[in-house]
Design an enzyme around this catalytic site. Structure first.
Site, short mmCIF file in Angstrom:
data_model
loop_
_atom_site.label_atom_id
_atom_site.label_comp_id
_atom_site.label_asym_id
_atom_site.label_seq_id
_atom_site.Cartn_x
_atom_site.Cartn_y
_atom_site.Cartn_z
N SER A 1 -25.93 6.87 1.42
CA SER A 1 -26.89 7.28 2.44
C SER A 1 -26.35 8.57 3.07
O SER A 1 -25.14 8.71 3.27
CB SER A 1 -27.02 6.20 3.51
OG SER A 1 -27.47 6.76 4.72
N THR B 1 -26.65 9.44 6.10
CA THR B 1 -26.37 9.26 7.54
C THR B 1 -25.47 8.07 7.86
O THR B 1 -25.05 7.91 8.99
CB THR B 1 -27.69 9.10 8.33
OG1 THR B 1 -28.43 8.02 7.76
CG2 THR B 1 -28.53 10.38 8.26
N CYS B 2 -25.18 7.21 6.88
CA CYS B 2 -24.40 6.00 7.12
C CYS B 2 -22.92 6.33 7.36
O CYS B 2 -22.29 7.00 6.53
CB CYS B 2 -24.56 5.07 5.92
SG CYS B 2 -23.36 3.74 5.83
N ALA B 3 -22.37 5.86 8.48
CA ALA B 3 -20.97 6.14 8.81
C ALA B 3 -20.01 5.51 7.80
O ALA B 3 -18.97 6.09 7.48
CB ALA B 3 -20.67 5.63 10.22
N HIS C 1 -19.96 7.65 4.85
CA HIS C 1 -19.26 8.89 5.20
C HIS C 1 -17.75 8.71 5.00
O HIS C 1 -17.06 9.59 4.46
CB HIS C 1 -19.58 9.27 6.65
CG HIS C 1 -19.08 10.62 7.04
ND1 HIS C 1 -19.24 11.12 8.31
CD2 HIS C 1 -18.40 11.58 6.35
CE1 HIS C 1 -18.69 12.32 8.37
NE2 HIS C 1 -18.17 12.61 7.20
#
Length: 201
Positions: A6, A8-10, A13
């Site tokens: 994703s 935006t997923c931490a 990341h």
């Protein structure tokens, strides 16, 4: 090797950060978690992010992926070498996930009242950890480690959570800036994540 992620997923990341810190050659496939691509669903029917594919191996837990990458590509090591230190690091990561990541998720996914409470708790908890951030260059260590790969995505998201790093103490601000200035960190950012914050000069 392919990492489905994703943008935006931490958690995702963190996995991307490990890839870049270790300069691992891998394809990063960004996708909308609400519409996972067919080639991902073929290997991981849940479509969760991140998912790592390497030959016949399929992993879809961010922390397991991060550890696997560190063991599969041992240089530079991001985990401590001895079993006791590694176990302690795993316990710290578990606490970060339970205490700080849970609050971050509450802020993002809860209603206004619950979100405001979680924001207050996260800010207070980070402030109370000031001695940890001030004591050494990295999280309880003189060397960059997997724990820092877990912390960096969380700290990068503080502004979009309504928490300015400047209000959480100099120790945390300086620690966050050390993480954000690493070349691998800049490489780990998706286009969406670049809009969340600014890399310090």
């Amino acid at each position: 090797m392919t990492l489905f992620s994703s943008p935006t997923c931490a958690m995702s990341h963190g996995a991307r950060l490990v890839l870049h810190e270790k300069a691992i050659a891998a394809d990063i496939e960004y996708y909308d978690i609400n519409q996972p691509p067919e080639d991902l669903l073929e290997f991981n029917p849940t479509g969760t992010s991140p998912t790592l594919l390497e030959r016949g191996l399929v992993l879809y837990d961010a922390r397991i992926i991060m550890e696997y990458l560190d063991e599969r590509f041992p240089h530079p090591p991001l985990h401590q070498m001895d079993p006791v230190s590694r176990a302690n690091a795993r316990m710290i990561i578990k606490r970060i996930d339970q205490d700080w990541y849970e609050l971050m998720n509450e802020i993002i996914h809860s209603g206004e009242k619950k979100s405001a409470r979680a924001k207050k708790l996260l800010k207070e908890s980070l402030l109370s950890a000031a001695p940890v951030f001030e004591a050494r260059p990295f999280f309880m260590s003189d060397e960059f480690s997997l724990i820092d790969c877990v912390m960096a995505p969380l700290l990068w998201r503080l502004p979009i959570l309504g928490i300015e790093t400047a209000t959480t103490g100099e120790g945390l601000k300086n620690y966050a800036n050390r993480l954000f200035r690493r070349p691998a960190f800049a490489l780990s950012l998706s286009s969406a994540e670049k809009e969340m914050n600014e890399i310090p000069k």
